[in-house]
Design an enzyme around this catalytic site. Sequence first.
Site, PDB file in Angstrom:
ATOM      1  N   HIS A  49       0.673  -1.533   0.234  1.00  0.00           N
ATOM      2  CA  HIS A  49      -0.361   0.177  -0.019  1.00  0.00           C
ATOM      3  C   HIS A  49       1.151   0.778  -0.137  1.00  0.00           C
ATOM      4  CE1 HIS A  49       0.863  -0.498   4.463  1.00  0.00           C
ATOM      5  NE2 HIS A  49       0.659   0.855   4.507  1.00  0.00           N
ATOM      6  N   HIS A  51       1.414   3.495   2.374  1.00  0.00           N
ATOM      7  CA  HIS A  51       1.776   4.319   3.368  1.00  0.00           C
ATOM      8  C   HIS A  51       3.216   4.755   3.228  1.00  0.00           C
ATOM      9  CE1 HIS A  51      -1.413   3.995   6.095  1.00  0.00           C
ATOM     10  NE2 HIS A  51      -2.077   5.084   5.430  1.00  0.00           N
ATOM     11  N   ASP A  53       5.586   4.505   5.343  1.00  0.00           N
ATOM     12  CA  ASP A  53       6.567   3.540   5.399  1.00  0.00           C
ATOM     13  C   ASP A  53       6.935   2.448   4.703  1.00  0.00           C
ATOM     14  OD1 ASP A  53       3.542   2.546   6.289  1.00  0.00           O
ATOM     15  OD2 ASP A  53       4.969   1.722   8.063  1.00  0.00           O
ATOM     16  N   HIS A  54       6.175   2.131   3.234  1.00  0.00           N
ATOM     17  CA  HIS A  54       6.275   0.433   2.732  1.00  0.00           C
ATOM     18  C   HIS A  54       6.875   1.496   1.129  1.00  0.00           C
ATOM     19  CE1 HIS A  54       4.142  -1.804   5.355  1.00  0.00           C
ATOM     20  NE2 HIS A  54       4.030  -0.463   5.911  1.00  0.00           N
ATOM     21  N   HIS A 127      -7.357  -1.527   6.336  1.00  0.00           N
ATOM     22  CA  HIS A 127      -6.914  -1.247   6.556  1.00  0.00           C
ATOM     23  C   HIS A 127      -6.814   0.497   6.292  1.00  0.00           C
ATOM     24  CE1 HIS A 127      -2.631   0.026   8.570  1.00  0.00           C
ATOM     25  NE2 HIS A 127      -1.849   0.835   7.029  1.00  0.00           N
ATOM     26  N   ASP A 197      -0.077  -4.576   7.833  1.00  0.00           N
ATOM     27  CA  ASP A 197      -0.572  -3.855   8.272  1.00  0.00           C
ATOM     28  C   ASP A 197      -2.063  -3.921   7.367  1.00  0.00           C
ATOM     29  OD1 ASP A 197       1.792  -2.657   7.894  1.00  0.00           O
ATOM     30  OD2 ASP A 197       1.174  -0.869   7.678  1.00  0.00           O
ATOM     31  N   HIS A 255       7.381  -5.435  10.916  1.00  0.00           N
ATOM     32  CA  HIS A 255       6.767  -4.053  11.271  1.00  0.00           C
ATOM     33  C   HIS A 255       6.075  -4.220  12.573  1.00  0.00           C
ATOM     34  CE1 HIS A 255       3.181  -1.153  10.299  1.00  0.00           C
ATOM     35  NE2 HIS A 255       3.827  -1.033   8.915  1.00  0.00           N
TER      36      HIS A 255
HETATM   37 ZN   LIG Z   1       3.082   0.797   7.684  1.00  0.00          ZN
HETATM   38 ZN   LIG Z   2      -0.101   1.572   6.662  1.00  0.00          ZN
END
Ligand SMILES: [Zn+2]
Ligand SMILES: [Zn+2]
Length: 295
Positions: A49, A51, A53-54, A127, A197, A255
């Site tokens: 996804h 976000h 951090d990914h 999520h 997530d 994670h």
């Molecule tokens: Zn994440």
């Molecule tokens: Zn996320």
Amino acid sequence: MPLPGRSLTSVLLRREGELLLFDCGEGTQISLRRLALRWKKISVIFISHTHADHVTGLPGILMLSSQVERDDPLTIIGPPRIREYVEASRRILDMYINYEILVKEVWGEGVVHEAPGYRVRSYPLNHSKPCVAYALEEDERPGVFVPERALELGVPRGPLWSTLQSGTAVTLGSREVRPEQVMGPRRPGRKVSYMTDTALVPGAADFVRGSDLLICEGMFAQDLSDDAVDKKHLTAAQAAQIAQGGAVGRLGLIHYSPRYTERELKGLLQEAREIFPKAFLTRDLQVIDIPYADS
Ligand SMILES: [Zn+2]
Ligand SMILES: [Zn+2]
């Protein structure tokens, strides 16, 4: 957020010389360098996804191209908006890209990538943004060749044996001997799943069923299970429930919330192991072999 010694989420799968990357947190290119892996061997990047951090490592990975020659296209697969993210990054950062980038947006359940010997499926998660899990499944392998059966059927030791082993029938005079007459039952390939997530979703265990390795988010300990529900993340114990329900071989947790110290992570692991004993904490640069279950 990344911590010293704890990078953001990214999993690299190496299979017969091909590299497949799952998520691309900030700094992923540094990890690639530390592992001395050649980034141009990465054929597909699967994004769970969009976000930060990914995906914040993705522009850097794409820009590595100015350092090396690359002939093969790079495929990027992810939920809606991944195309926009890739295209905006290319445009705003004036990236010099000397190879083809193919972006494929996916959302839902189905096969998202097929290559000789394996396929990758996606599964929709729950999520705060569209997010998917992925599972790589190898093709079945031929059964074990049984020399005694070949001899019984009058096939002499020699090149005809290799023909049968490669899956082709052979003819002896007017008689045909088929591979299945001299081979044991077909054997399963390997399966690796990656899920992060998400709140616990129905069907998660079925999606990862039979995986030799499941890499799954274990963000919180059980005492924060309400936070996990609010923020749509999994606790380590929920990851273990999925692993248990899906009868996977091993569970690698990933994670983690940055709130947890190394010592506290052992507590998360303990909670997971009470449900699924073959759970472990994944670490930066950790290399995990995935042998065939029957080897
Ligand atoms: Zn994440
Ligand atoms: Zn996320």
